[in-house]
Scaffold this motif. Structure first.
Motif: not given
Length: 423
Positions: A159-161, A324-331, A338-340, A357-358
């Motif tokens: 529920t959070s980043i 259609t395609y987006c950036g994203h949180g990563i780690g 998040p969706n970016v 971090v995204f």
């Protein structure tokens, strides 16, 4: 690339693009084109579309205009007939590295009756490359369907980043990002006219092994290779195959490395040989879109606001932004919150905070923003066959702004230099 959840049920539609000096395609109509309504059948066939000033004009001339469709279809069918299919007895998708060129350059079976939007055609794939046992695996690496249960659990419960601390950053994330940068630089140096994208995959695979990294794309939901190579009209998720890179191609190489329990993700689009002015404009615009977005990254910025800047830069240069395609949180996860999204007026949730971090990775098209997916269930291409370009970084929100974790050496702030992407 993470698929935008806002658009899972999107529908294709006639695109409205910027007006030009050309007139309506209806004979005798002299109306000025305030907007251009494109013939959807032309777009479906992948031929330059006719434009109309109104639906009424389109209906009026369609009975004569559709003759062009019939001729185009005959030409396309003839081209399909000239392409050799995968040999009998094979799986229809792969063949050995030492197979004759006539076999390696065959169409996979799924492509036999596929209606391509552009001129690019897939070739057969090499067998999937293996990794030594000492390489730390992701949770999906050996799953028969490539499923990441940790990502599925995260989507259901998060529920959070996530906020990363100094220890995780110093011991894991920065190292994974640095390894990704090294691998991309090596892959980029191997790119030239006549090299196959399968050879780029081999270079990436071996460079990952040398650095004790797992190539994150490999077996992710059964993706068969260690890198994504997206050529010309391919937006993202191109599968490396036996096709040789040609003079004038634009080629995106998308690297993600998994090391010490963390992923680092980045990509660049390269100009191979003599790329035309439109191709150069597209690639530079994609770079500037990412550059402009990263300038906004700091505590307090709304994730949804990046899309407004990206849209403004793209449209100023006569391009469009894929939705259609987006950036994203990563780690520790390949894809997470998040969706970016990269387009304007999106509804992304979240405010940037130190420790987030995204990735930001706008996919910029020379024509329409819409996409379709090839029959391999991975390769996303432009719906009108126009070319697409992309740049990507993994970034960290700091107390004062942004740290580009996957930055080029001695380039903490993105700076355009054509020589660095010319091959």
């Amino acid at each position: 690339r993470h698929q935008n959840p806002e658009l899972k049920n999107k529908r294709k539609q006639i695109d409205v693009v910027n007006p030009s000096e050309s007139g309506c395609a209806t004979p005798g109509c002299n109306n000025k084109l305030e907007q251009k309504l494109a013939c959807p059948k032309c777009i479906q066939l992948g031929i330059p579309p006719a434009y109309y000033c109104s639906q009424a004009c389109f209906k009026k001339s369609y009975s004569s205009h559709k003759g062009i469709h019939k001729l185009a279809k005959q030409i396309l069918d003839a081209r399909k007939g000239s392409c050799q299919l995968a040999p009998p007895g094979s799986d229809g998708v792969t063949c050995p590295l030492d197979a004759p060129d006539s076999v390696r350059h065959s169409l996979p079976n799924w492509a036999q009756s596929y209606n391509f939007t552009g001129s690019l055609r897939p070739h057969l794939l090499s067998p999937t490359r293996v990794l030594p046992d000492n390489i730390r695996r992701t949770d999906y690496a050996d799953h028969p369907d490539g499923v990441s249960h940790s990502e599925q659990y995260d989507r259901a419960s998060n529920t959070s980043i996530r906020v990363y601390g100094d220890k995780e950053l110093d011991e894991g994330l920065r190292h994974a990002a640095k390894m990704g940068r090294e691998v991309l630089d090596i892959a980029g140096k191997a790119l030239r006219v006549g090299v196959t994208t399968d050879e780029i995959d081999r270079v990436v695979h071996e460079a990952c092994i040398e650095r004790e990294c797992y190539p994150s794309p490999l077996n992710y939901y059964n993706f068969p290779k260690s890198v994504c190579t997206s050529v010309n009209e391919v937006i993202c998720h191109g599968i490396p195959d036996y096709r040789e890179i040609e003079d004038g191609d634009i080629v995106n190489i998308d690297i993600t490395t998994y090391c010490r329990g963390y992923h680092g993700d980045l990509n660049e689009t390269f100009l191979v040989g003599n790329v035309d002015e439109d191709g150069e404009r597209l690639v530079k615009t994609a770079f500037e879109c990412l550059q402009g977005a990263l300038a906004m990254v700091k505590p307090g910025t709304l994730y949804r606001d990046l899309g407004n800047t990206i849209h403004r830069i793209a449209t100023k240069n006569g391009c469009s932004v894929n939705r259609t395609y987006c950036g994203h949180g990563i780690g520790s996860l390949f894809h997470t919150a998040p969706n970016v999204p990269h387009y304007q007026k999106n509804k992304a949730k979240g405010i940037m905070k130190p420790g987030h971090v995204f990735t930001v990775e706008p996919m910029i098209n020379l024509g329409r923003s819409h996409d379709v997916t090839w029959g391999d269930n991975w390769t996303a291409v432009t719906a009108d066959g126009s070319r697409s370009a992309q740049f990507e970084h993994t970034v960290l929100v700091t107390k004062t702004g942004c740290e580009i974790l996957t930055a080029r050496n001695d380039e903490p702030v993105m700076t355009w230099n054509k020589e660095l992407v010319q091959r």
